[in-house]
Design a protein around this motif. Structure first.
Motif, PDB file in Angstrom:
ATOM      1  N   VAL A  36     -50.530  22.950 -34.258  1.00 34.38           N
ATOM      2  CA  VAL A  36     -50.354  21.527 -33.946  1.00 34.38           C
ATOM      3  C   VAL A  36     -50.392  20.700 -35.224  1.00 34.38           C
ATOM      4  O   VAL A  36     -49.648  19.719 -35.364  1.00 34.38           O
ATOM      5  N   GLU A  37     -51.218  21.095 -36.180  1.00 38.04           N
ATOM      6  CA  GLU A  37     -51.236  20.393 -37.466  1.00 38.04           C
ATOM      7  C   GLU A  37     -49.893  20.554 -38.178  1.00 38.04           C
ATOM      8  O   GLU A  37     -49.382  19.606 -38.792  1.00 38.04           O
ATOM      9  N   SER A  38     -49.311  21.740 -38.087  1.00 35.69           N
ATOM     10  CA  SER A  38     -47.980  21.959 -38.654  1.00 35.69           C
ATOM     11  C   SER A  38     -46.967  21.020 -38.010  1.00 35.69           C
ATOM     12  O   SER A  38     -46.141  20.404 -38.697  1.00 35.69           O
ATOM     13  N   ALA A  39     -47.039  20.893 -36.683  1.00 41.27           N
ATOM     14  CA  ALA A  39     -46.128  19.999 -35.974  1.00 41.27           C
ATOM     15  C   ALA A  39     -46.385  18.542 -36.354  1.00 41.27           C
ATOM     16  O   ALA A  39     -45.445  17.753 -36.504  1.00 41.27           O
ATOM     17  N   LEU A  83     -47.361  20.310 -27.155  1.00 40.84           N
ATOM     18  CA  LEU A  83     -46.415  21.405 -27.346  1.00 40.84           C
ATOM     19  C   LEU A  83     -46.387  22.401 -26.196  1.00 40.84           C
ATOM     20  O   LEU A  83     -45.499  23.259 -26.158  1.00 40.84           O
ATOM     21  N   GLY A  84     -47.344  22.310 -25.260  1.00 46.89           N
ATOM     22  CA  GLY A  84     -47.365  23.276 -24.161  1.00 46.89           C
ATOM     23  C   GLY A  84     -47.695  24.668 -24.662  1.00 46.89           C
ATOM     24  O   GLY A  84     -48.525  24.863 -25.550  1.00 46.89           O
ATOM     25  N   MET A  85     -47.008  25.690 -24.129  1.00 42.35           N
ATOM     26  CA  MET A  85     -47.274  27.075 -24.508  1.00 42.35           C
ATOM     27  C   MET A  85     -46.446  27.545 -25.695  1.00 42.35           C
ATOM     28  O   MET A  85     -46.821  28.497 -26.382  1.00 42.35           O
ATOM     29  N   GLY A  86     -45.305  26.909 -25.946  1.00 45.13           N
ATOM     30  CA  GLY A  86     -44.454  27.399 -27.021  1.00 45.13           C
ATOM     31  C   GLY A  86     -43.496  26.367 -27.563  1.00 45.13           C
ATOM     32  O   GLY A  86     -42.448  26.729 -28.102  1.00 45.13           O
ATOM     33  N   GLY A 112     -41.724  22.181 -36.581  1.00 42.63           N
ATOM     34  CA  GLY A 112     -43.139  22.508 -36.671  1.00 42.63           C
ATOM     35  C   GLY A 112     -43.707  22.840 -35.307  1.00 42.63           C
ATOM     36  O   GLY A 112     -43.242  22.338 -34.285  1.00 42.63           O
ATOM     37  N   GLY A 113     -44.711  23.708 -35.286  1.00 44.00           N
ATOM     38  CA  GLY A 113     -45.318  24.176 -34.047  1.00 44.00           C
ATOM     39  C   GLY A 113     -45.434  25.680 -34.121  1.00 44.00           C
ATOM     40  O   GLY A 113     -45.666  26.245 -35.190  1.00 44.00           O
TER      41      GLY A 113
END
Length: 272
Positions: free
Chosen positions: A7-10, A79-82, A100-101
């Motif tokens: 999530v930080e990447s996203a 982001l949900g699961m993927g 990202g994600g």
């Protein structure tokens, strides 16, 4: 499932969408945009801008301003699961795309347009999309952040001692409690407890102050390394979480069980 590092990447990619004027929003997927009806998110944000990308644990949101420059509603993105965040530069081409994600799988099928669940269009020709093949992500206005504990990467020593070092729940289950500490998922918990050489079944309240301080230090280290290398899946023990594998540190057999209703792996020697 995306954990704090993914999530930080996203969130870092989401910063590429800041301060760009929104001209339109495709928010027609009522399930992903629940509880909003089609057009509600667009009505609130068209003409305005995203001004800051924030994160608390595995929850991500953007602060906004409206077309007249007044503070707007927060825009929550899950982001949900993927799911992945995909943002293009001013020309809108795929060559200018940032993502990202969760990492893209090498076996993933050719992307279909309908997998872009929500799309924001900018006046410079670029876009911000929530790509989610499984349709488990979510975009909504004013996400509820009050149910979450302090961020796992930012939590202070005193907060960690108070929130984690109490009760009879197994330490792994306590780490996974998003109300106690936000951001730790199943893989990050296993990696952290393995690095700390702690039995995941240990009652949280039985850990000493010194053990809690060390656990916090290890958690921050494991999180930092996962962010640096592209996700929790890059952790040292993660590839060894399977049958007939051995501990990469001491060579003892890895053991599997269930802790806090989650599949758990640990070293049979060092975490006994």
């Amino acid at each position: 499932m995306p954990e704090l590092p993914e999530v930080e990447s996203a969130r870092q990619v989401l910063e590429k969408a800041l301060d760009r004027t929104i001209t339109d929003v495709d928010d027609t997927d009522e399930y992903v945009c629940r509880p909003h009806k089609p057009g509600e998110i667009a009505k609130a944000l068209v003409g305005g801008r995203l001004t800051a990308a924030k994160r608390l644990g595995k929850t991500m949101w953007c602060e906004t301003v409206t077309a007249d420059g007044e503070p707007g509603p927060n825009l929550g993105v899950h982001l949900g699961m993927g799911g992945r965040i995909r943002i293009t530069g001013p020309d809108g081409s795929r060559d200018s795309e940032y993502a990202g994600g969760l990492p893209k799988k090498s076996t993933e099928e050719k992307q279909k347009p309908e997998w872009d669940r929500v799309t924001f269009f900018f006046d410079d020709g670029g876009t911000f999309k929530l790509f989610d093949k499984r349709r488990l992500g979510r975009v909504r206005l004013e996400p509820d952040l009050d149910v979450l504990g302090p961020d796992a990467y930012e939590i202070t020593r005193e907060e960690f001692r108070e929130r984690i070092g109490k009760g009879t729940a197994p330490i792994k289950a306590r780490l996974l409690d998003q109300g106690a500490i936000a951001g730790v998922g199943n893989l990050l918990a296993d990696e952290t407890l393995w690095e700390a050489k702690l039995d995941p079944h240990t009652p949280s309240g039985e850990l000493s102050t010194e053990q809690l301080d060390e656990l916090r230090r290890v958690l921050r280290h494991a999180t930092r390394e996962a962010i640096k290398h592209g996700g929790v899946h890059t952790g040292e023990v993660i590839p060894h979480r399977k049958k007939d594998e051995t501990c990469p540190r001491c060579g003892a057999p890895m053991e599997k069980g269930t802790v806090g209703s989650r599949t758990t792996w640990w070293c049979s020697a060092e975490q006994a």
